[in-house]
Design a protein around this motif. Sequence first.
Motif, PDB file in Angstrom:
ATOM      1  N   GLU A 135       0.828  -1.198   0.000  1.00  0.00           N
ATOM      2  CA  GLU A 135       0.000   0.000   0.000  1.00  0.00           C
ATOM      3  C   GLU A 135       0.873   1.262   0.000  1.00  0.00           C
ATOM      4  OE1 GLU A 135      -4.496   0.564   1.668  1.00  0.00           O
ATOM      5  OE2 GLU A 135      -3.178  -1.045   2.303  1.00  0.00           O
ATOM      6  N   ALA A 136       2.006   1.168   0.708  1.00  0.00           N
ATOM      7  CA  ALA A 136       2.911   2.318   0.785  1.00  0.00           C
ATOM      8  C   ALA A 136       3.426   2.721  -0.597  1.00  0.00           C
ATOM      9  CB  ALA A 136       4.093   1.996   1.700  1.00  0.00           C
ATOM     10  N   ASP A 137       3.483   1.759  -1.507  1.00  0.00           N
ATOM     11  CA  ASP A 137       3.928   2.069  -2.877  1.00  0.00           C
ATOM     12  C   ASP A 137       2.753   2.369  -3.792  1.00  0.00           C
ATOM     13  OD1 ASP A 137       6.368   1.486  -1.855  1.00  0.00           O
ATOM     14  OD2 ASP A 137       6.691  -0.344  -3.012  1.00  0.00           O
ATOM     15  N   GLY A 138       1.569   2.541  -3.211  1.00  0.00           N
ATOM     16  CA  GLY A 138       0.420   2.910  -4.040  1.00  0.00           C
ATOM     17  C   GLY A 138      -0.495   1.746  -4.343  1.00  0.00           C
ATOM     18  N   GLY A 139      -0.244   0.582  -3.732  1.00  0.00           N
ATOM     19  CA  GLY A 139      -1.126  -0.560  -3.973  1.00  0.00           C
ATOM     20  C   GLY A 139      -0.852  -1.229  -5.302  1.00  0.00           C
ATOM     21  N   PRO A 140      -1.746  -2.110  -5.720  1.00  0.00           N
ATOM     22  CA  PRO A 140      -1.505  -2.909  -6.928  1.00  0.00           C
ATOM     23  C   PRO A 140      -1.214  -2.037  -8.145  1.00  0.00           C
ATOM     24  CG  PRO A 140      -3.819  -3.070  -6.215  1.00  0.00           C
ATOM     25  CD  PRO A 140      -3.052  -2.425  -5.103  1.00  0.00           C
ATOM     26  N   GLU A 141      -0.213  -2.486  -8.925  1.00  0.00           N
ATOM     27  CA  GLU A 141       0.162  -1.739 -10.129  1.00  0.00           C
ATOM     28  C   GLU A 141      -0.598  -2.321 -11.310  1.00  0.00           C
ATOM     29  OE1 GLU A 141       4.303  -2.061 -11.166  1.00  0.00           O
ATOM     30  OE2 GLU A 141       3.991  -1.035 -13.091  1.00  0.00           O
ATOM     31  N   LEU A 142      -1.426  -1.483 -11.917  1.00  0.00           N
ATOM     32  CA  LEU A 142      -2.228  -1.917 -13.059  1.00  0.00           C
ATOM     33  C   LEU A 142      -1.358  -1.857 -14.310  1.00  0.00           C
ATOM     34  CD1 LEU A 142      -5.138  -2.612 -14.055  1.00  0.00           C
ATOM     35  CD2 LEU A 142      -5.421  -0.165 -14.491  1.00  0.00           C
ATOM     36  N   LEU A 143      -1.152  -3.007 -14.965  1.00  0.00           N
ATOM     37  CA  LEU A 143      -0.322  -2.996 -16.182  1.00  0.00           C
ATOM     38  C   LEU A 143      -1.147  -2.730 -17.435  1.00  0.00           C
ATOM     39  CD1 LEU A 143       2.148  -5.989 -15.599  1.00  0.00           C
ATOM     40  CD2 LEU A 143       2.355  -3.601 -14.879  1.00  0.00           C
ATOM     41  N   THR A 144      -2.377  -3.191 -17.435  1.00  0.00           N
ATOM     42  CA  THR A 144      -3.232  -3.051 -18.631  1.00  0.00           C
ATOM     43  C   THR A 144      -4.185  -1.887 -18.401  1.00  0.00           C
ATOM     44  OG1 THR A 144      -4.532  -4.811 -17.592  1.00  0.00           O
ATOM     45  CG2 THR A 144      -3.124  -5.438 -19.427  1.00  0.00           C
ATOM     46  N   ILE A 145      -3.876  -0.758 -19.058  1.00  0.00           N
ATOM     47  CA  ILE A 145      -4.529   0.486 -18.648  1.00  0.00           C
ATOM     48  C   ILE A 145      -5.686   0.924 -19.542  1.00  0.00           C
ATOM     49  CG2 ILE A 145      -2.453   1.337 -17.495  1.00  0.00           C
ATOM     50  CD1 ILE A 145      -2.001   3.097 -19.968  1.00  0.00           C
ATOM     51  N   THR A 146      -6.045   0.120 -20.530  1.00  0.00           N
ATOM     52  CA  THR A 146      -7.204   0.466 -21.355  1.00  0.00           C
ATOM     53  C   THR A 146      -8.423   0.713 -20.450  1.00  0.00           C
ATOM     54  OG1 THR A 146      -6.403  -0.842 -23.216  1.00  0.00           O
ATOM     55  CG2 THR A 146      -8.764  -0.415 -23.157  1.00  0.00           C
ATOM     56  N   THR A 147      -9.199   1.726 -20.796  1.00  0.00           N
ATOM     57  CA  THR A 147     -10.347   2.092 -19.957  1.00  0.00           C
ATOM     58  C   THR A 147     -11.302   0.922 -19.712  1.00  0.00           C
ATOM     59  OG1 THR A 147     -12.196   3.599 -19.701  1.00  0.00           O
ATOM     60  CG2 THR A 147     -11.742   2.855 -21.934  1.00  0.00           C
ATOM     61  N   LYS A 148     -11.929   0.940 -18.555  1.00  0.00           N
ATOM     62  CA  LYS A 148     -12.950  -0.071 -18.256  1.00  0.00           C
ATOM     63  C   LYS A 148     -14.342   0.552 -18.202  1.00  0.00           C
ATOM     64  CE  LYS A 148     -10.402  -1.707 -14.758  1.00  0.00           C
ATOM     65  NZ  LYS A 148      -8.953  -1.543 -14.995  1.00  0.00           N
ATOM     66  N   GLU A 149     -14.467   1.798 -18.676  1.00  0.00           N
ATOM     67  CA  GLU A 149     -15.818   2.318 -18.911  1.00  0.00           C
ATOM     68  C   GLU A 149     -16.498   1.468 -19.967  1.00  0.00           C
ATOM     69  OE1 GLU A 149     -16.438   6.770 -19.614  1.00  0.00           O
ATOM     70  OE2 GLU A 149     -14.250   6.530 -19.599  1.00  0.00           O
ATOM     71  N   LEU A 150     -17.828   1.409 -19.924  1.00  0.00           N
ATOM     72  CA  LEU A 150     -18.540   0.682 -20.978  1.00  0.00           C
ATOM     73  C   LEU A 150     -18.563   1.541 -22.242  1.00  0.00           C
ATOM     74  CD1 LEU A 150     -20.170  -1.599 -22.137  1.00  0.00           C
ATOM     75  CD2 LEU A 150     -22.211  -0.684 -21.030  1.00  0.00           C
ATOM     76  N   LEU A 151     -17.726   1.167 -23.216  1.00  0.00           N
ATOM     77  CA  LEU A 151     -17.681   1.925 -24.464  1.00  0.00           C
ATOM     78  C   LEU A 151     -18.731   1.395 -25.425  1.00  0.00           C
ATOM     79  CD1 LEU A 151     -13.849   2.254 -25.210  1.00  0.00           C
ATOM     80  CD2 LEU A 151     -15.342   3.845 -23.986  1.00  0.00           C
ATOM     81  N   ALA A 152     -19.462   2.319 -26.064  1.00  0.00           N
ATOM     82  CA  ALA A 152     -20.399   1.948 -27.123  1.00  0.00           C
ATOM     83  C   ALA A 152     -19.721   2.295 -28.445  1.00  0.00           C
ATOM     84  CB  ALA A 152     -21.701   2.723 -26.949  1.00  0.00           C
ATOM     85  N   LEU A 153     -19.477   1.295 -29.258  1.00  0.00           N
ATOM     86  CA  LEU A 153     -18.657   1.495 -30.471  1.00  0.00           C
ATOM     87  C   LEU A 153     -19.521   1.460 -31.723  1.00  0.00           C
ATOM     88  CD1 LEU A 153     -15.860  -1.012 -29.455  1.00  0.00           C
ATOM     89  CD2 LEU A 153     -15.794   1.466 -29.207  1.00  0.00           C
TER      90      LEU A 153
END
Lengths: 371, 371
Positions: A353-371
């Motif tokens: 946690e002191a280092d900011g918690g889990p490091e997300l490697l895959t950063i593509t948005t997780k909003e629901l995109l309507a394409l």
Amino acid sequence: MSEVYAARRERLRERCAASGSATALVSRPANVRYLAGAAPRGAVLLLGRGTDLMVCAGPLGAHPDDDRPDEALRIQTLPGAADGRGDPAVAAADLAVADGAESLAVEEHHLTVARHRAIRSVTPRLRLTDLGGAVEQLRVIKDEEEISCLRIGAEIADQALSELLESILVGRTERHLALELERRLVDHGADGPAFATSVGTGPNSGRRGHRPTDRRVEEGDFLSVCLGATYRGYRCEIGRTFVIGTSPADWQIELYDLVFAAQRAGREALIPGAEYRDVDRAARQVLDSAGYGHGLSPLTGHGVGLEIDEDPQLAPAAMGKLDTCVPVTVEPGVHLPGRGGVRIDDTLVVRPEADGGPELLTITTKELLAL
Amino acid sequence: MSEVYAARRERLRERCAASGSATALVSRPANVRYLAGAAPRGAVLLLGRGTDLMVCAGPLGAHPDDDRPDEALRIQTLPGAADGRGDPAVAAADLAVADGAESLAVEEHHLTVARHRAIRSVTPRLRLTDLGGAVEQLRVIKDEEEISCLRIGAEIADQALSELLESILVGRTERHLALELERRLVDHGADGPAFATSVGTGPNSGRRGHRPTDRRVEEGDFLSVCLGATYRGYRCEIGRTFVIGTSPADWQIELYDLVFAAQRAGREALIPGAEYRDVDRAARQVLDSAGYGHGLSPLTGHGVGLEIDEDPQLAPAAMGKLDTCVPVTVEPGVHLPGRGGVRIDDTLVVRPEADGGPELLTITTKELLAL
């Protein structure tokens, strides 16, 4: 890099010594690669008291692009072995005996019964013990070099995915989209895909490991995509679900929000010292309490590294606790037969946690995109 | 089709009975598929005196595109086995005992020592014997249905290759050409590539199993390509070498003619009853007598089918004789380090002379094309 491999071999040697076997034979390719920097086809690694030795089935590729094993290793090539005569594992056992070994720890979860028997018949006085998953255990916690390979792989996968989203999707088949993603992975510098890219549309969306078909993307579909890049041998994974068309149906929005909440709960549970099964439970109970407990995937995530499916398993019966610097996926999903579903999948590295918690490697948005 | 699988299982049962074991456990995926029509991940096949049973690690895919096992089989699914609890092989051995079996023939060349031990510990009174390569031996001679799948696969590969040749090649990388070929295979109806497509240019040309790099095609290069389609599970192979530019160099023409002559000699040796090693020798001696004996591939060809590298091996020390309806590759090549080389590879089916001799499945021209 040579020191890295030597240090890994030294750690394995210590484990072997502690369990009473001074010499070990490593045959599982990902384990050979981890300890030697490369795993030529069929090669095995013999870790003795003195020198470390790689026994290869044939000559090492003369090509500059071929992975080269650590130069500190002694290399032995079996003449004529490539046509099936001579098994490197048998030859290695023979060399161990010549080197004075009395016992040899082998990977019983990788060696076949037939090869094990061949070793016994060539070296009848050698006591064969089981190395078990000792190398796999060493592989669980990654060093920053390994994490950096995973990070680059994740960037490549993010990029391939973002480019696909800019193109027209309606009317294209699952197979085509999967092939296009794989081409883009390679375009951006991946060694190749980390696993068979999965693209599911409409009723196929949300199925874990769905094999792409000739079904075409239609308006109103869910589209779920799961892909990963291999970079310098390291494999990452990303999965996203989108809707096709301007206005998602209510059930789609609800299902998406639910899986998103489950995936977030799983991500937030990635704390050093957390039990594997508690991470699984964090994500699973969100789906469970919404009535989707039946038919869920038996795991919520898994380790990644030189293989796409490594220890740990994030599953209800998994035993063990997360360490810092362990990369895992968090990938809950719900699939409704006949209708489709949602799957959201990230690769993250466990960090304090002191280092900011889990490091997300895959950063593509997780909003629901309507394409 | 169901009768085909039942007949195959019956032949295996006869072999087992002849060697004293009434019950067999088949675990190697290609063997499971051969006998059951499908090999769901982790599934094993138990051939007992009575019913034939498939034991699966998890539920069979509900998707219409998933391969379905033969409907005559009884299917047993292990609940919750997909998370690693419960090995179908162990469960099958347990069922064999419940069914009254006293001995069980297992595939020792496929089962790991750890799984074999797990079977023994669950069924300590069951005598475990070795099924050996019994199923692989049954698989050598193909029926016309299997050959027809190989023929369609070969047509697909021919088509993918011919389309590539119509496009501009100079300046494109080996990796891109390989990916493009794989996309075209799928476009034309392949399940997927039969193996990792190999594209080698310039100094990389002519290397067997060359892994595509970022090297770009240049004027004056040799370009060698090896690809194959999987069609309904059956895998074929074609390899060709081209020159880039209008006028091949003399050494290129000479080397090409030599490999062509070797490959033709190999093809012409494909006669029912011919020794495997005589086929190899026919091709090999052409290269040998021209001074290229050193550094040749240890084999000139191999069987193909549900796997890309099956029995027989066409190699100097191989024992056995060709039968009618055995599909094999003939693929001699020469690679000159630093310069490149030539490799020509066809898939053919051994046929009696009265039927016109070997049937060539991969019909792309073997003239030296300058592209």
